[in-house]
Design an enzyme around this catalytic site. Structure first.
Site, PDB file in Angstrom:
ATOM      1  CG  HIS A  70      -2.005   0.881   1.231  1.00  0.00           C
ATOM      2  ND1 HIS A  70      -3.269   0.465   0.902  1.00  0.00           N
ATOM      3  CD2 HIS A  70      -2.078   2.207   1.466  1.00  0.00           C
ATOM      4  CE1 HIS A  70      -4.082   1.499   0.941  1.00  0.00           C
ATOM      5  NE2 HIS A  70      -3.388   2.560   1.277  1.00  0.00           N
ATOM      6  CB  ALA A  71       1.279   4.021  -2.442  1.00  0.00           C
ATOM      7  CG  HIS A  88      -1.743  11.160  -3.850  1.00  0.00           C
ATOM      8  ND1 HIS A  88      -2.824  11.978  -3.594  1.00  0.00           N
ATOM      9  CD2 HIS A  88      -1.536  10.445  -2.717  1.00  0.00           C
ATOM     10  CE1 HIS A  88      -3.230  11.768  -2.358  1.00  0.00           C
ATOM     11  NE2 HIS A  88      -2.475  10.835  -1.807  1.00  0.00           N
ATOM     12  CD  GLU A  89       1.321   7.979  -1.554  1.00  0.00           C
ATOM     13  OE1 GLU A  89       1.745   8.495  -0.506  1.00  0.00           O
ATOM     14  OE2 GLU A  89       0.191   7.464  -1.640  1.00  0.00           O
ATOM     15  CG  HIS A 129       1.184  12.605   1.292  1.00  0.00           C
ATOM     16  ND1 HIS A 129       0.187  13.406   1.776  1.00  0.00           N
ATOM     17  CD2 HIS A 129       0.565  11.510   0.772  1.00  0.00           C
ATOM     18  CE1 HIS A 129      -0.992  12.827   1.553  1.00  0.00           C
ATOM     19  NE2 HIS A 129      -0.789  11.675   0.938  1.00  0.00           N
ATOM     20  CD  GLU A 143      -4.505  11.649   1.861  1.00  0.00           C
ATOM     21  OE1 GLU A 143      -4.356  11.337   0.662  1.00  0.00           O
ATOM     22  OE2 GLU A 143      -3.813  11.171   2.779  1.00  0.00           O
ATOM     23  CG  HIS A 179     -12.385   4.955   7.282  1.00  0.00           C
ATOM     24  ND1 HIS A 179     -12.433   4.125   6.188  1.00  0.00           N
ATOM     25  CD2 HIS A 179     -11.314   5.753   7.108  1.00  0.00           C
ATOM     26  CE1 HIS A 179     -11.437   4.421   5.381  1.00  0.00           C
ATOM     27  NE2 HIS A 179     -10.740   5.399   5.905  1.00  0.00           N
ATOM     28  CE1 TYR A 220      -8.916   9.800   3.845  1.00  0.00           C
ATOM     29  CE2 TYR A 220     -10.720   9.151   5.291  1.00  0.00           C
ATOM     30  CZ  TYR A 220      -9.379   9.101   4.958  1.00  0.00           C
ATOM     31  OH  TYR A 220      -8.516   8.381   5.723  1.00  0.00           O
TER      32      TYR A 220
HETATM   33 ZN   LIG Z   1      -2.328  10.286   0.266  1.00  0.00          ZN
END
Ligand SMILES: [Zn+2]
Length: 607
Positions: free
Chosen positions: A348-349, A378-379, A382, A406, A506, A516
């Site tokens: 999982h990234a 995307h990563e 972060h 995010e 969740h 989100y």
């Molecule tokens: Zn993310």
């Protein structure tokens, strides 16, 4: 990327929900009235930084080399961190009336609102609460669908069920596995009701009305104002959602006949995802005839044999083109780019900043696909965010609000347009505008279809925490909300013998969800502001900020603030607006809305 547990947020509360066991016995929360706020905060900053680094180091090794030993070491390190964070949060309330500087007041506020679960002072109750959360998470993690007489390997786990919902087009089979997955949840129901009682008790001891009010207090505005804010944002997007819903419903009806009503809610098991929160898997059923004539980046990456590390270099060049410093050499030495053959890893990234300064890494099992190319951007969002706020005190090393972290990565991903791929030298010619509808529809099935689900989860939980919805109405209210917001219904009657909210990670893991929804809205607002700063006058979905220093400067200024200021200040630095504004998302999808409304002529809209 939604639902990912962000590993970059080692500081503060993200870990509280993961390893609740530690709340139990060392729940001191003892007052230290003779300590002045400055000394208290220095200690909190130093301690959280030190424990955060230890927890990152252990977590990294555990994620990239899974053994019982690395799991145990990582659990110990995050428990130590989490216990300290809980205690500091509780102690921070001692300074509510103290005279302190603005920066100190802000640090105390951030510390206090960091918890997602507050343990009651009674050690027995605290232990029970920790035990409840651990056991619900365990039930979810071990959840499997076993058909008659099956056991062990023959049973379906969540990955296999997800696969079937994405690809199978036999409605009976879809319904069967959908119901099968939801059968994992009823055993959690009693635990959940007790968890609500105990976590509310803890929240009240901290001065909040209930756990839901504690969550809503993180947004630099009164708790009630925040719920109204979400409704306002949803109001800006509802017409767009209704158009998409009506179109998809008609296409599904073409495929499945009367199982899909012409004017009612869509059966939730036919949308390609267990929670009907992402409809992109049914693009083959609902896409425009002939499909979207778009370039296949996947083909390009494979034909040109572009390696995972080279793919990551493209991502890095996006950020340096905006004026950010290149990634440090250690990023390339220490990151994990491919699934190793000799050991188990968590694929999982995720993005990391191990020393909370510049030991940036990411961990991803990269395939040569378009999806992974986007995820890399995307990563890295972060990573660059966490390095940008590294000069802040440790308590402020976080995003402006929990939607921002995010949203930043996704904002960059919105700039991965066909034109950008052309500039980056990956494709010769960007596709013509006639292909836009297909492209927009594909992303709308993911990003737009998600929004109402993003509201349902916490709308339900806030009512449950406040006591407005007692346990004997859990399931009814869950489905009322899903019908009202999403326009979906279950395949069969779901009475109170079921606990369908528990079939979403969740809920048993007690991870707040409004973030989100916020991230989905914010990324378009950021994109609109940055492309405007970059001088792009084309349609929003055709604009990319690649190579634009002006957009880069704005982005950087916002990222560097971390959590040091209330989020409206950060939003203003980036967009010039102090309010969240969902009209940017509506603008982005305006060409799609026109097309959908054309297709929907003569069809019922709504349910
Ligand atoms: Zn993310």
């Amino acid at each position: 990327m939604i639902g990912r547990m962000p590993a970059y947020r080692l500081l503060i509360a993200a870990f509280v929900v993961l390893t609740a066991a530690g709340v139990a016995c060392r729940n001191a929360g003892s007052a230290q009235p003779d300590l002045n706020a400055g000394t208290f905060l220095t200690n909190a900053n130093d301690t959280l930084l030190r424990l955060g680094i230890e927890s990152s180091q252990a977590g990294w090794v555990q994620n990239t080399y899974i053994t019982p030993d690395t799991e145990a070491m990582s659990a110990r390190a995050s428990e130590a961190y989490m216990t300290a964070a809980t205690n500091f949060s509780k102690q921070a309330t001692q300074y509510d009336a103290a005279t302190v500087s603005d920066v100190e007041r802000r640090q105390l506020t951030v510390l206090k609102s960091a918890l997602t679960m507050a343990a009651p002072a009674d050690p027995k109750e605290a232990a029970e609460l920790a035990q409840l959360v651990a056991s619900m998470e365990g039930m979810y993690g071990r959840g499997k669908f076993c058909q008659d007489g099956e056991s062990g390997e023959a049973c379906l786990d969540i990955e296999e069920i997800t696969e079937i919902l994405a690809n199978d087009r036999n409605p009976a089979r879809l319904r069967e596995v959908w119901e099968g997955w939801h059968s994992i949840a009823p055993p959690m129901k009693q635990n959940y009701a007790r968890f609500v009682e105990l976590s509310n008790k803890g929240a009240r001891e901290l001065g909040f009305a209930d756990t839901g009010a504690m969550w809503r207090s993180k947004y630099d505005m009164p708790a009630d104002a925040f719920s109204r804010e979400l409704d306002r944002l949803w109001g800006q997007l509802q017409p767009l959602y209704l158009s998409l819903h009506a179109y998809v419903r008609a296409k599904l009806r073409d495929r499945y006949g009367d199982q899909v009503p012409s004017d009612g809610p869509i059966p939730a098991h036919l949308l390609g995802n267990l929670w009907a929160q992402d409809w992109s898997n049914v693009y083959d059923v609902v896409g425009p005839p002939g499909g979207a004539k778009t370039i296949s980046l996947t083909d390009v990456l494979r034909t040109r044999k572009i390696t995972p590390v080279e793919m990551t270099r493209f991502g890095e060049r996006f950020f340096t083109s905006l004026g950010f410093e290149p990634l440090p050499p250690t990023f390339w030495e220490r990151s994990l780019f491919v699934n190793p053959r000799d050991r188990e890893v968590v694929c999982h990234a995720s993005a990391w900043n191990i020393n909370s300064v510049d030991d940036l890494r990411f961990k991803m099992c990269i395939d040569q696909t378009e999806e992974d190319f986007t995820t890399i951007h995307h990563e890295l969002g972060h990573n660059f965010y966490s390095r940008a706020y590294a000069m802040q005190p440790p308590i402020f090393r976080d995003s402006a609000n929990d939607g921002f972290h995010e949203a930043i990565g996704d904002t960059i991903a919105l700039s991965v347009t066909p034109e950008y791929l052309g500039k980056a030298g990956l494709v010769e010619n960007a596709p013509p505008e006639s292909a836009d509808v297909g492209l927009l529809l594909r992303t709308a099935l993911q990003r737009l279809a998600f929004l109402p689900f993003g509201l349902v989860v916490d709308s339900w939980r806030w009512q449950v925490f406040s006591g407005q919805v007692p346990p004997d109405q859990y399931n009814r209210v869950w489905w009322d909300l899903r019908e009202r917001y999403q326009g979906v219904r279950p395949a069969s009657v779901r009475g109170e013998e079921y606990f369908d909210p528990g079939a979403k990670y969740h809920i048993p893991a007690n991870t707040p969800y409004a973030r989100y929804f916020l991230a989905s809205v914010l990324q378009f607002q950021f994109h609109r502001a940055l492309t405007k700063a970059a001088g792009c006058t084309a349609a929003l979905h055709r604009c990319s900020i690649y190579g634009n220093g002006e957009a880069g400067k704005r982005l950087k200024a916002t990222l560097e603030m971390g959590a040091s200021r209330p989020w409206p200040d950060a939003l203003e630095a980036l967009t010039g607006q102090r309010e969240m504004d969902a009209s940017a998302m509506a603008d982005y999808y305006a060409p799609l809305k026109t097309w959908l409304d054309e297709q929907n002529k003569g069809r019922p809209v709504g349910w």
